[in-house]
Design an enzyme around this catalytic site. Structure first.
Site, PDB file in Angstrom:
ATOM      1  N   ASP A  52     -11.332  -3.391 -22.724  1.00 13.06           N
ATOM      2  CA  ASP A  52     -11.060  -3.916 -21.384  1.00 13.06           C
ATOM      3  C   ASP A  52      -9.632  -4.433 -21.276  1.00 13.06           C
ATOM      4  OD1 ASP A  52     -13.722  -3.412 -20.992  1.00 13.06           O
ATOM      5  OD2 ASP A  52     -14.186  -5.369 -20.126  1.00 13.06           O
ATOM      6  N   GLY A  65     -14.427  -5.031 -15.822  1.00 13.05           N
ATOM      7  CA  GLY A  65     -13.384  -5.650 -16.646  1.00 13.05           C
ATOM      8  C   GLY A  65     -12.660  -6.790 -15.966  1.00 13.05           C
TER       9      GLY A  65
HETATM   10  O1  PMV Z   1     -18.892  -5.177 -18.874  1.00 12.95           O
HETATM   11  P1  PMV Z   1     -17.457  -5.040 -19.216  1.00 12.95           P
HETATM   12  O2  PMV Z   1     -16.592  -4.603 -18.089  1.00 12.95           O
HETATM   13  O3  PMV Z   1     -16.898  -6.292 -19.882  1.00 12.95           O
HETATM   14  O4  PMV Z   1     -17.340  -3.866 -20.327  1.00 12.95           O
HETATM   15  C1  PMV Z   1     -17.857  -4.091 -21.626  1.00 12.95           C
HETATM   16  C2  PMV Z   1     -17.676  -2.890 -22.521  1.00 12.95           C
HETATM   17  C3  PMV Z   1     -18.542  -2.970 -23.789  1.00 12.95           C
HETATM   18  O5  PMV Z   1     -18.298  -1.753 -24.521  1.00 12.95           O
HETATM   19  C4  PMV Z   1     -20.030  -3.036 -23.439  1.00 12.95           C
HETATM   20  C5  PMV Z   1     -18.196  -4.177 -24.662  1.00 12.95           C
HETATM   21  C6  PMV Z   1     -16.871  -4.075 -25.396  1.00 12.95           C
HETATM   22  O6  PMV Z   1     -16.426  -5.118 -25.917  1.00 12.95           O
HETATM   23  O7  PMV Z   1     -16.291  -2.982 -25.510  1.00 12.95           O
END
Ligand code: PMV
Length: 317
Positions: free
Chosen positions: A143, A98
């Site tokens: 996030d 995140g």
């Molecule tokens: O990869 P990160 O830390 O940006 O986490 C994304 C989480 C997802 O569920 C894959 C996308 C979202 O928008 O929730």
């Protein structure tokens, strides 16, 4: 440095990444480490990021960071004077932790201070979606919500966060598989597979929603064994969804062999990090020692207990 300070936390998704984009719940935990931003007065609007050695000015058609800064500054219709933002990034980018949301939340908190805007942490998380959209197109919002609020939360798209009560601190070990990934690319790939075979993907999302509910009950009861088992089940569903990689699965296997109660990729997948749940601090140390032989970066954090400790170069924040 003088100026107004803002802070955004990194996060791990304990269960529910990707399915959360499709309206199912997710469980996420805020990390101690994250991002600090300072807003001070300046001749022109600009944002400098360390340790990346990057400086951007706001622009509507420029690289993402310039557009994100433009989106953040657009939240302050009445502001009179420019702002200089100094941002210290204490998370790896493209790792599933995140990072971009943590930067957005830190920047907006600092700008809130500079321009005298009062917002609760949860309101700040919600308005930071404008920043996240620059990077991820259609983010669920998990996030930025966790970056602002911290703790362990249940998140549902459009509904926001609910704090989750948990009976015991969670010792977590995070390990990086060595390759960065683009959340947007991985999320777009899931969208393509959903378009091609909706019944299959909907079944997977529903299965994960059931795991999230069971994991929340396990958390409340302090039953780490049951929580870990649901994390393992979630990893299987993520593999079926097509977002895991051999490098992530090797780390997940190592963590389980070293005694993890559960292990799975965290965040978008396609690279980036995995997270393992340990029974206690001693078990976490054994798991981290094992993972550090293969991973490009590891750290241990206890959610609901003491702050992160880390064997990588980054300071805890
Ligand atoms: O990869 P990160 O830390 O940006 O986490 C994304 C989480 C997802 O569920 C894959 C996308 C979202 O928008 O929730």
């Amino acid at each position: 440095m003088s100026g107004f300070l803002g802070r955004g936390r990194g996060k791990v998704i304990l269960l529910g990444e990707h399915s959360v984009v499709y309206g199912r719940p997710a469980l996420a935990a805020g990390l101690e480490r994250g991002v600090r931003a300072t807003a001070s007065s300046a001749e022109e609007d600009a944002m400098a990021l360390t340790p990346w050695d990057v400086r951007v000015t706001p622009a509507q058609d420029d690289a993402p960071l310039g557009r994100a800064l433009f989106a953040a500054l657009s939240l302050y219709a009445e502001r009179g004077a420019p702002a200089a933002l100094d941002v210290e990034v204490g998370l790896p980018g493209g790792a599933g932790l995140g990072c971009s949301a943590a930067i957005g939340v830190a920047v907006i908190e600092a700008l809130d201070g500079r321009y005298g805007v009062a917002r609760t942490a949860s309101e700040r998380g919600a308005v930071s979606l404008a920043w996240e959209k620059v990077f991820h197109g259609s983010p669920s919002g998990v996030d930025n919500a966790v970056a602002a609020v911290g703790g362990v939360v249940r998140f549902v798209r459009g509904e926001g966060v609910t704090p989750v009560a948990f009976g015991r601190p969670l010792p977590l070990v995070v390990a990086h598989s060595g390759t960065a990934s683009s959340t947007k690319v991985v999320v777009d790939g899931v969208r393509d597979r959903w378009t091609a075979d909706r019944p299959k993907m909907e079944r997977i999302f529903d299965a994960i929603a059931g795991l999230v509910d069971a994991a929340e009950k396990a958390l409340a009861a302090g039953d780490l064994e049951a929580l870990g088992a649901r994390m393992n089940d979630n990893q299987r569903e993520l593999e079926a969804m097509g977002v895991s990689t051999p490098a992530l699965e090797a780390l997940v296997g190592d963590a389980r062999e070293a005694g993890a109660l559960g292990a799975k990729l965290t965040g978008a997948g396609g690279g980036g990090c995995m997270v393992a749940l340990a029974a206690d601090a001693a078990a976490a140390a054994r798991i981290e020692a094992r993972l550090s032989t293969r991973a490009s970066m590891t750290f241990t954090t206890t959610v609901g207990g003491s702050a992160d400790r880390s064997d990588d170069a980054g300071d805890d924040r």
